[in-house]
Design a protein around this motif. Structure first.
Motif, short mmCIF file in Angstrom:
data_model
loop_
_atom_site.label_atom_id
_atom_site.label_comp_id
_atom_site.label_asym_id
_atom_site.label_seq_id
_atom_site.Cartn_x
_atom_site.Cartn_y
_atom_site.Cartn_z
N ASP A 38 0.87 -1.16 0.00
CA ASP A 38 0.00 0.00 0.00
C ASP A 38 0.92 1.23 0.00
O ASP A 38 2.11 1.13 0.29
CB ASP A 38 -0.88 -0.01 1.25
CG ASP A 38 -2.04 0.98 1.16
OD1 ASP A 38 -2.27 1.53 0.07
OD2 ASP A 38 -2.70 1.20 2.18
N TRP A 148 0.85 9.77 6.07
CA TRP A 148 -0.21 9.15 5.26
C TRP A 148 -1.03 10.21 4.54
O TRP A 148 -1.36 10.07 3.38
CB TRP A 148 -1.11 8.28 6.16
CG TRP A 148 -0.36 7.13 6.73
CD1 TRP A 148 0.06 6.02 6.06
CD2 TRP A 148 0.11 6.98 8.08
NE1 TRP A 148 0.73 5.19 6.91
CE2 TRP A 148 0.78 5.74 8.15
CE3 TRP A 148 0.01 7.77 9.22
CZ2 TRP A 148 1.35 5.28 9.33
CZ3 TRP A 148 0.56 7.31 10.39
CH2 TRP A 148 1.24 6.08 10.44
N LYS A 149 -1.32 11.28 5.27
CA LYS A 149 -2.06 12.36 4.64
C LYS A 149 -1.23 12.96 3.51
O LYS A 149 -1.75 13.29 2.45
CB LYS A 149 -2.34 13.46 5.67
CG LYS A 149 -3.63 13.27 6.44
CD LYS A 149 -3.85 14.50 7.29
CE LYS A 149 -5.31 14.75 7.54
NZ LYS A 149 -5.50 15.92 8.42
N SER A 152 -1.06 10.61 0.56
CA SER A 152 -2.36 10.49 -0.06
C SER A 152 -2.74 11.77 -0.81
O SER A 152 -3.30 11.72 -1.91
CB SER A 152 -3.36 10.05 1.01
OG SER A 152 -4.56 10.71 0.89
N THR A 155 -0.66 11.81 -4.12
CA THR A 155 -1.12 10.91 -5.17
C THR A 155 -2.49 11.35 -5.69
O THR A 155 -2.79 11.19 -6.87
CB THR A 155 -1.19 9.45 -4.67
OG1 THR A 155 -1.91 9.42 -3.43
CG2 THR A 155 0.19 8.89 -4.44
N ARG A 156 -3.29 11.96 -4.83
CA ARG A 156 -4.57 12.46 -5.30
C ARG A 156 -4.36 13.57 -6.32
O ARG A 156 -4.98 13.59 -7.38
CB ARG A 156 -5.37 12.99 -4.11
CG ARG A 156 -6.84 12.73 -4.26
CD ARG A 156 -7.55 12.98 -2.96
NE ARG A 156 -8.22 14.27 -2.99
CZ ARG A 156 -8.52 14.97 -1.90
NH1 ARG A 156 -8.19 14.51 -0.71
NH2 ARG A 156 -9.15 16.11 -2.01
N ALA A 423 -11.90 5.24 3.53
CA ALA A 423 -10.51 4.76 3.52
C ALA A 423 -10.41 3.42 2.82
O ALA A 423 -9.45 3.15 2.12
CB ALA A 423 -9.99 4.64 4.95
N ARG A 426 -10.47 4.01 -0.87
CA ARG A 426 -9.37 4.79 -1.42
C ARG A 426 -8.35 3.93 -2.15
O ARG A 426 -7.59 4.41 -2.98
CB ARG A 426 -8.69 5.58 -0.30
CG ARG A 426 -8.16 6.90 -0.77
CD ARG A 426 -7.57 7.68 0.39
NE ARG A 426 -8.54 8.04 1.38
CZ ARG A 426 -8.25 8.23 2.67
NH1 ARG A 426 -7.02 8.06 3.10
NH2 ARG A 426 -9.17 8.57 3.54
N GLY A 427 -8.28 2.67 -1.83
CA GLY A 427 -7.32 1.83 -2.55
C GLY A 427 -7.72 0.40 -2.34
O GLY A 427 -7.64 -0.11 -1.24
N ASP A 434 -3.99 -1.84 6.00
CA ASP A 434 -3.99 -0.65 5.15
C ASP A 434 -4.95 0.38 5.72
O ASP A 434 -4.65 1.57 5.78
CB ASP A 434 -4.45 -1.00 3.72
CG ASP A 434 -3.59 -2.07 3.09
OD1 ASP A 434 -2.42 -2.17 3.50
OD2 ASP A 434 -4.08 -2.80 2.22
N ARG A 438 -4.40 4.22 6.91
CA ARG A 438 -5.05 5.34 6.23
C ARG A 438 -5.82 6.22 7.20
O ARG A 438 -5.86 7.44 7.03
CB ARG A 438 -5.99 4.82 5.14
CG ARG A 438 -5.23 4.23 3.97
CD ARG A 438 -6.16 3.64 2.94
NE ARG A 438 -5.41 2.75 2.07
CZ ARG A 438 -5.97 1.82 1.32
NH1 ARG A 438 -7.27 1.65 1.33
NH2 ARG A 438 -5.22 1.06 0.57
#
Ligand code: FAD
Ligand code: FAD
Lengths: 515, 430
Positions: A38, A148-149, A152, A155-156, A423, A426-427, A434, A438
């Motif tokens: 992840d 993580w934020k 994330s 990648t967003r 969450a 999200r993936g 994971d 998240r």
């Protein structure tokens, strides 16, 4: 074999790779990122959580310090939602050379770190738990940074600029033809099949694994994994990042993160970044050092211990990994090894991830013969448009408008059912571990005693899992959690763990789940 | 300056019991029934409020146990340090009979000869020796068509997941199980998120039951057995359960949920009212730390409540403070295990520097069996096997030698050892 085509292929989904993918996509390159697990499950998800002011490097590593001085305010502007502005202090304790304070001040001034000496009495008013015997204190703009934020959000943003992000895709091999890397052979870890990704340029951002990836193209890159351990203690024992004012060594920083405080770290050279063992001696040392900053530290509850591997690029053989500069390196393998179409970006730290990405993509532009300007220092990440820092009360406040309107799944960290399902979405496919990362599920004081059962039930329902998939998610999670708590179990933390044993093994009988 | 020396509690007692879990409550109630003046001192309530109301005597020993009576001799022989080694089958049986009689209102069923197999909240068919009548229809051994009821807003119960696992349960002979789920959305007013205790209070209101009955009735097919989360009322549980059974015309049973345990609270309430009726004194919110001793005897214990410490004198004492989960045992950061009230010797520990925990969660961990070792009269002993105090007895999860959360033996051990401690005290007196 199915094939994808792209201009830039990024290997590694930590802060570096996520930053590179975003920067490349923003500069208009067709971009794909592959990560074997992840996102942020490498070093980035296991770091100490400090947005450096540069203070730590002020005396010994001025190059690294200056990079922090530049990047710290940029991230405060562009990644505000991932940062809690705790501020930082460097304190001279009874065990530290009082003369180091002057070196520290001089180092800060020389490298441009905003620094201010604060009277001890005032510091003790602000941080009453600190040892009363401290002799000097300096305030610097340290803060905490949520990895993580951050990953994330990067990648967003990358996705919004057209990039494709592929977690659970492991690079097995690089295709080299006529001394040029032309693509990668990638294993989809979930579906179990292989695909080929053809690219004009491969950027190796595999952190401590960068040497392994470079090897696949026949290049020798020495990345020494430097293991560091951290321990999360129950409670915010301090509200400011506290650093010992002395040359960097073990266990000399406490970072307050949400409801806990994290002490770290160590630096031990290891052979394999996937084998990071934590020894009782290391834990003991950490707690001893904590005691020097905050008397009674040992009495607080140790919640979790974990380790990460620093990616330290070493041009020659170096024995003490702490002597390697904390700055980063971009390697153009055409110049270095005669292999075209291949760049490695390694070293550095999360605080400078944006700059690392900028340098890597600058090199990419050069190699692809285009001139496109970097904009990541100007454009805020999604969620940070308003430049408002995350603060401790944010989650409580987000709940407030409609009381009781949403089911809270994790009471320790105030996570709602909606946050959890988001969450999961999200993936996919998401394992409990994971989801834990998240939304920080099960990272609070109860270590998942309640919320893990709930989260499994929700995962089963929301993802239409069969009993086997749900059961193995639960069992894997229990094992993962055990790994984190086992080395530090004592006192109230053992008490909690035993309650959780009673819940999972007693009340629920998890060991006897049907096949 | 205030005087910090402990004051003396007004009266002397025959026995002071420390701890209000199942072990302490059992010992205290037996002694009070025998005419003793008894005080219970407890920091808080015990695991009754967290654990299912079933009395698990022995559920797992190399796989699920069908009959505890048959399995116990071999089990005790294979585990020489286990508390069951010192508790005879007759005594365990007597403690079960005693408990069934004391909890008459709960209609406990079962015994030592056969285990029931009832679903946990994960859907595992878990063996247990005694269960209250509100759980009896959940016995999976004969198979059947089961419906599990979900209640919207109860986040500690996932009927679909549970039902999926129950459907996979291997059953003896030709029995077969089918499962399905009915989700209800009973009226909760403003609240979206209600605890098990909150639902239990609602189930005691006729209007709430009515809405559940109306919604559920049209969803059932004749012959189905209906499983609810264990939230069917506290004080009025028996009536709630009966009304659901009669008006639905289907067998109804409860499945224990995550803590707090509504049916466990019922057990606590019944036992403490019986204690009060017998004139026993129950002091919840008082932590015992420290003792007065003399001539190898315990003269008194010092309890810290709000205000000044108080000394309780008695002829006998029972230590029932539980295990690590309730701080009846503690491990400090240097790796030392202590019994914090009397600093009793701790048995069942591995040698110096041997690891206390293994890397696998389900491995056998060296620390698991740590606890207090006792002699035949249930008295804590030192390394030589000699009693530490002539008149101190121990019961429950404080005892060394068991891994009750894995063996499914927690409440069974607490009940039998609490019962045995009372017997030992009564024997000395007679
Ligand atoms: C103990 C410790 C504390 C630290 N504290 C701080 C701090 O407080 N502040 C700070 O700024 N920095 C800190 N750092 C440094 C910082 O964490 C790292 O420099 C940074 O996280 C590295 O990010 P990365 O993306 O380069 O590597 P990683 O996050 O490790 O990402 C590399 C990724 O590549 C993936 N990968 C590996 N092999 C393959 C493959 N074959 N195919 C596909 N993917 C693959 C891995 O799974 C991994 O996710 C700390 C480091 C350590 C070890
Ligand atoms: C979540 C959970 C699930 C369980 N599930 C099952 C199950 O499925 N099946 C089963 O058979 N058993 C189960 N059990 C175990 C069982 O219910 C009891 O924990 C066990 O039987 C121990 O009971 P006890 O009376 O010895 O101690 P406890 O019930 O733990 O009671 C200890 C008492 O001592 C008090 N105390 C502690 N220290 C002091 C002090 N210094 N001074 C004064 N008072 C003190 C506490 O406040 C408490 O009142 C479960 C337990 C838990 C926690």
């Amino acid at each position: 074999m199915p094939t994808l085509e792209t201009e830039v292929l990024v290997v590694g989904g930590g802060s570096t790779g996520a930053g590179v993918a975003r920067d490349a996509a923003m500069r208009g390159f067709a971009t794909i990122l592959v990560e074997r697990g992840d996102l942020a499950t490498g070093t980035t998800g296991r770091f100490h959580g400090l947005l450096h002011s540069g203070g730590r490097y002020a005396v010994k590593d001025p190059v690294a310090a200056r990079e922090c001085v530049v990047e710290n305010p940029i991230l405060r502007r562009t990644a505000a939602d991932c940062i809690e502005d705790t501020g930082g202090l460097f304190v001279s304790t009874r065990w530290d050379d009082p003369g180091f304070g002057d070196d520290f001040l001089r180092g800060c001034q020389a490298t441009g770190i905003p620094v201010e000496e604060v009277p001890v009495a005032e510091v003790l008013r602000r941080e009453p738990r600190l040892d009363q015997g401290i002799t000097r204190a300096f305030a610097v703009p340290d803060a905490n940074l949520d990895p993580w934020k951050l990953v994330s959000a990067c990648t967003r943003s990358a996705t919004e600029y057209g990039a494709r992000i592929l977690p659970y895709h492991r690079v097995l091999g690089l295709e080299v033809s006529d001394d040029k890397v032309v693509g990668a052979r990638v294993h989809n870890e979930v579906a179990g099949d292989e695909l080929e990704i053809r690219a004009e340029l491969v950027i190796n951002a595999a952190g401590a694994w960068a040497g392994q990836i470079a090897n696949l193209a026949g290049c020798v890159v020495t990345v020494l994994p430097g293991k560091g351990i951290m321990i999360a203690m129950n409670h915010r024992l301090v509200n400011t990042v506290i650093n010992r004012c002395k040359p960097p060594s073990d266990g000399d920083i406490i970072v307050p993160i949400r409801t806990v405080s994290v002490i770290g770290t160590t630096d031990v050279r290891v052979a394999d970044p996937d084998e990071l063992e934590v020894t009782p001696g290391e834990i003991d040392e950490m707690l001893d050092e904590g005691e020097k900053l905050v008397p009674g530290f040992r009495e607080a509850r140790a919640l979790r211990v974990w380790a990460g591997a620093r990616p330290l690029y070493t041009p020659d053989d170096v024995t003490d990994t702490r002597d390697v500069s904390r700055t980063h390196t971009v390697l153009d393998h055409a110049k270095r090894d005669g292999v075209e179409g291949f760049i490695t970006i390694t070293g550095g730290k999360t605080t400078t991830f944006r700059l690392m990405a900028e340098h890597a993509v600058d090199t990419a532009c050069e190699k692809l013969g285009v001139n496109r300007r970097c904009r990541t220092h100007e454009e805020p990440l999604p969620g940070s448009e308003e430049e408002r820092f995350y603060w401790l009360g944010a989650r409580v406040r987000a709940q407030e408008p409609v009381p009781n309107s949403e089911e809270i799944i994790c009471e320790c960290e105030l996570i709602t059912r909606r946050q959890l399902t988001e969450a999961i979405a999200r993936g996919r496919p998401a394992g409990l571990d994971d989801v834990r990362r998240r939304v920080r599920l099960a990272m609070g004081p109860c270590q998942g005693g309640f919320c893990i059962y709930r989260a499994t039930g929700i995962l089963h329902e929301f993802e239409h899992l069969d009993h086997q998939a749900a059961n193995s998610a639960l069992l894997d999670f229990l094992q993962e959690r055990w790994k984190g708590v086992q080395p530090i179990l004592h006192g109230d933390q053992l008490r909690q763990a035993r309650l959780d044993d009673w819940i999972f093994q007693g009340l629920l009988a998890v060991e006897h789940l049907p096949e | 300056m205030t005087d910090a020396r402990p004051r003396l509690a007004d009266v002397g007692y025959d026995t002071v019991v420390i701890g209000a879990g199942l072990a302490g409550l059992t010992a205290a109630l037996r002694l009070a029934e025998a005419g003793q003046r008894v005080a219970i001192l407890a920091k808080g309530v015990g695991a009754t409020h967290l654990a299912p109301p079933t009395i698990d005597v022995l559920g797992y020993a190399n796989g699920p146990v069908d009959s505890p009576a048959q399995a116990l001799p071999e089990f005790a022989a294979a585990n020489p340090e286990h508390p069951y080694r010192q508790l005879s089958i007759e005594l365990v049986r007597a403690s079960l009979d005693w408990f069934k009689a004391r909890l008459g209102d709960h209609g406990y069923r079962g015994g030592l000869d056969e285990n029931f197999f009832v679903p946990t909240a994960l859907g595992v068919a878990k063996p247990t020796a005694l269960l209250p009548e509100t759980m009896a229809a959940g016995d999976l051994r004969e198979g059947g068509r089961f419906v599990f009821v979900g209640l919207r807003g109860l986040k500690d119960f996932f009927p679909a997941y549970l039902a999926d696992n129950v459907a996979q349960t291997p059953l003896p002979g030709r029995a077969s199980v089918t499962t399905r789920v009915v989700e209800l959305a009973p009226p909760l007013g403003e609240a979206r998120d209600v605890s098990s205790a909150g639902f239990a209070r609602r189930f005691e209101q006729p209007a709430f039951r009515e809405s559940v009955l109306t919604e559920l009735r049209r969803n059932l097919v004749p012959g189905e057995i209906v499983g609810f989360p264990a939230v069917l009322g506290i004080g009025g549980a028996r009536e709630v359960w009966r009304e659901l059974e009669t008006r639905l015309g289907h067998p109804v049973f409860e499945v224990p949920t995550l803590p707090p345990s509504v049916p466990g609270i019922r057990v606590y309430d019944t036992m403490t009212s019986a204690l009060r009726r017998q004139g026993a004194r129950l002091v919840i919110g008082s932590t015992v730390a420290g003792a007065e001793t003399g001539n190898g005897r315990l003269e008194g214990v010092v309890a810290h409540t709000a205000g000044r410490p108080l000394t309780y004198r008695a002829r006998s004492f029972v230590l029932a403070t539980g295990g690590f989960a309730s701080a009846g045992l503690e491990l400090d950061s240097s790796g030392t295990v202590r019994e914090p009230v009397f600093d009793l010797p701790v048995a069942g520990l591995p040698g110096q520097n041997a690891p206390l925990f293994e890397p696998g969660y389900f491995d056998e961990h060296a620390l698991s069996r740590a606890g207090v070792a006792v002699d035949e009269s249930r008295r804590p002993v030192d390394d030589e096997g000699a009693p530490v105090y002539e008149n101190l007895h121990a019961a429950g999860a404080t005892l060394a030698g068991a891994v009750p959360w894995r063996e499914a033996s927690g409440n069974g051990l607490s009940l039998a050892s609490g019962y045995a401690a009372a017997s030992a005290i009564l024997e000395v007196i007679s």
